[in-house]
Design a protein around this motif. Sequence first.
Motif, PDB file in Angstrom:
ATOM      1  N   LEU A 295       0.857  -1.151  -0.157  1.00 15.63           N
ATOM      2  CA  LEU A 295       0.019   0.133  -0.056  1.00 15.63           C
ATOM      3  C   LEU A 295       0.934   1.234   0.021  1.00 15.63           C
ATOM      4  O   LEU A 295       0.638   2.270  -0.420  1.00 15.63           O
ATOM      5  N   ARG A 296       1.972   1.181   0.865  1.00 10.93           N
ATOM      6  CA  ARG A 296       2.912   2.410   0.861  1.00 10.93           C
ATOM      7  C   ARG A 296       3.435   2.697  -0.600  1.00 10.93           C
ATOM      8  O   ARG A 296       3.640   3.560  -1.047  1.00 10.93           O
ATOM      9  N   VAL A 301       4.070   5.979  -5.398  1.00  7.86           N
ATOM     10  CA  VAL A 301       3.844   6.125  -6.946  1.00  7.86           C
ATOM     11  C   VAL A 301       2.873   7.128  -7.313  1.00  7.86           C
ATOM     12  O   VAL A 301       2.951   7.854  -8.219  1.00  7.86           O
ATOM     13  N   GLY A 302       1.771   6.814  -6.692  1.00 13.28           N
ATOM     14  CA  GLY A 302       0.616   7.735  -6.850  1.00 13.28           C
ATOM     15  C   GLY A 302       0.846   8.966  -6.825  1.00 13.28           C
ATOM     16  O   GLY A 302       0.521  10.089  -7.604  1.00 13.28           O
ATOM     17  N   ASP A 310      -2.545   2.542  -8.869  1.00 19.56           N
ATOM     18  CA  ASP A 310      -3.346   1.645  -9.111  1.00 19.56           C
ATOM     19  C   ASP A 310      -4.534   1.508  -7.968  1.00 19.56           C
ATOM     20  O   ASP A 310      -4.164   1.082  -6.906  1.00 19.56           O
ATOM     21  N   ALA A 311      -5.435   2.371  -8.118  1.00 17.47           N
ATOM     22  CA  ALA A 311      -6.430   2.513  -7.136  1.00 17.47           C
ATOM     23  C   ALA A 311      -7.190   1.046  -6.719  1.00 17.47           C
ATOM     24  O   ALA A 311      -7.377   0.970  -5.419  1.00 17.47           O
ATOM     25  N   GLU A 312      -7.601   0.168  -7.667  1.00 14.99           N
ATOM     26  CA  GLU A 312      -7.992  -1.038  -7.262  1.00 14.99           C
ATOM     27  C   GLU A 312      -7.130  -1.790  -6.486  1.00 14.99           C
ATOM     28  O   GLU A 312      -7.549  -2.561  -5.256  1.00 14.99           O
ATOM     29  N   VAL A 315      -7.025  -0.467  -3.002  1.00 15.04           N
ATOM     30  CA  VAL A 315      -8.395  -0.813  -2.229  1.00 15.04           C
ATOM     31  C   VAL A 315      -8.152  -2.233  -1.830  1.00 15.04           C
ATOM     32  O   VAL A 315      -8.386  -2.430  -0.572  1.00 15.04           O
ATOM     33  N   GLU A 316      -7.862  -3.190  -2.614  1.00 17.70           N
ATOM     34  CA  GLU A 316      -7.612  -4.565  -2.013  1.00 17.70           C
ATOM     35  C   GLU A 316      -6.515  -4.573  -0.931  1.00 17.70           C
ATOM     36  O   GLU A 316      -6.830  -5.520  -0.163  1.00 17.70           O
ATOM     37  N   ASP A 317      -5.417  -3.976  -1.164  1.00 18.69           N
ATOM     38  CA  ASP A 317      -4.574  -4.115   0.086  1.00 18.69           C
ATOM     39  C   ASP A 317      -5.196  -3.377   1.257  1.00 18.69           C
ATOM     40  O   ASP A 317      -5.036  -3.916   2.290  1.00 18.69           O
ATOM     41  N   THR A 318      -5.926  -2.558   1.230  1.00 18.49           N
ATOM     42  CA  THR A 318      -6.685  -1.794   2.313  1.00 18.49           C
ATOM     43  C   THR A 318      -7.598  -3.014   3.060  1.00 18.49           C
ATOM     44  O   THR A 318      -7.642  -3.042   4.104  1.00 18.49           O
TER      45      THR A 318
END
Length: 492
Positions: A295-296, A301-302, A310-312, A315-318
């Motif tokens: 996530l970090r 990168v964002g 990679d927003a999806e 979210v999956e990692d969150t």
Amino acid sequence: MRRAFGSVRAKAALGATLVVALALVAAGIAVLAVLRGNLTDQADLQAEADARGVASQVATGEPFKKLESEDHHPMQVVDDDKRVRAVSDHLEAVSGTGSESVKARPSPTSGDGGSGGDGDNDDDDSDDDEGGEGGGRGPGRAKVSDDVDMSSGTAKVDGETGDYRFAAVEARTPAGEKVTVYVGAPLAAEQDAVATVRGAMLIGLPLLLVVVAGVTWLVTRRSLRPVEGIRREMAAITASEDLGRRVPEPQARDEVARLARTTNETLTALQASVERQRRFVADASHELRSPIASLRTQLEVGVAHPELLDAEGAVEDTVRLQNLAADLLLLARLDAGERPADGRVDLAGLVREEASRRAASGRGVAVRAGELTPGEVLGSRGQLGRVLGNLVDNACRHAESEAVLSVRAEGRWLVLAVADDGAGVPAAERERIFERFVRLDDARSRDDGGAGLGLAIARDVAARHGGTLTVCESPRGGACFELRLERAGSPG
């Protein structure tokens, strides 16, 4: 000094000594009382026999001045007017009889002082009829009473004063004169015997108590020596924090040996618990590190290149991080002994809801409900739903095409089964898979295989509900997990 008297050895020795002392004192008092009673009874019998002998002499007309007891015991003959008619030789003083006088006096109507004198006796009243045949003089009037009265007193004979038991027997002379014969038996033998026994007890009792205290001290010390060894070893384990050490176990099969074995079993369980806790912390840290790092990275990168975010994936990692935190929190509550809510849960209804939810998602392996026997169990609907969800997730990860959910009754139990048509679980691994952070296929992606907490949580929840969770081979060849819970309201 305070520590010595506060020890178990000192308390045991003191307690045993006090108990023995009380028992010996009570026994000694009882022995002395019985001994004194027996010797007094013997003196009474002796005095009574001598008194009857003298009374018989009186009844046969023997003169008062010639009366004498057979064993030469103190003797006194007293008439109804308290006059002393006869006393034994060498009697200097007496008490406890009919008179304290030791001087014989003849009757005013008897010329020679004998029991068979010629004078008329003023005592010839209505009482004379007890003697027998009419009111005249003669052998028919002589009589010895069957009654005897006992009394205690003293007598001084030849300058020596002693305690005596006096027997009093009434007799009537041939002339009709009624007298009471007193004869005493000495209590010196009784007093000497009692004094001897009492002296022996006073000497022997302290010695016996010393022996009892010493033997109790030594026996208790020997018995508690292993306990002291256990205490020292436990103190050393506490100081060193080395749970791998064990206390010495005695060879005997007594309470101390059982205490040592139980202590070692406790240390073993504690060591396993600590090691499990350490592994849990290490595994949890490792599992948390991966989604946090991913996530970090995505966020960094964002920030640098928004177009590459990679927003999806973020979210999956969150979500994965959130689920893992929830699992860890639930395990912590279970380890703390949290009891489930005492509500009624319809297992068949719970299965139908889970099957419908999975079918509505339309993703992955098909999940369908099989045989559903109605029935309720006591517990937390949320936790049991979590168990069912974990089992279905596990089945969906390993099934080839479908997973079947069912509920059946076995006596007072309800069995919820989740079966799949996958590769199954090897027999040697059917217990290990319920350990925390265990995944049989280490090559499987963490994203696909989970953190390895689902089955561990499911078994802990089952145990908290008084049930069991096991795995066996499915009729379709895969794995079949069975949650066995007691039916609500069953006699068990």
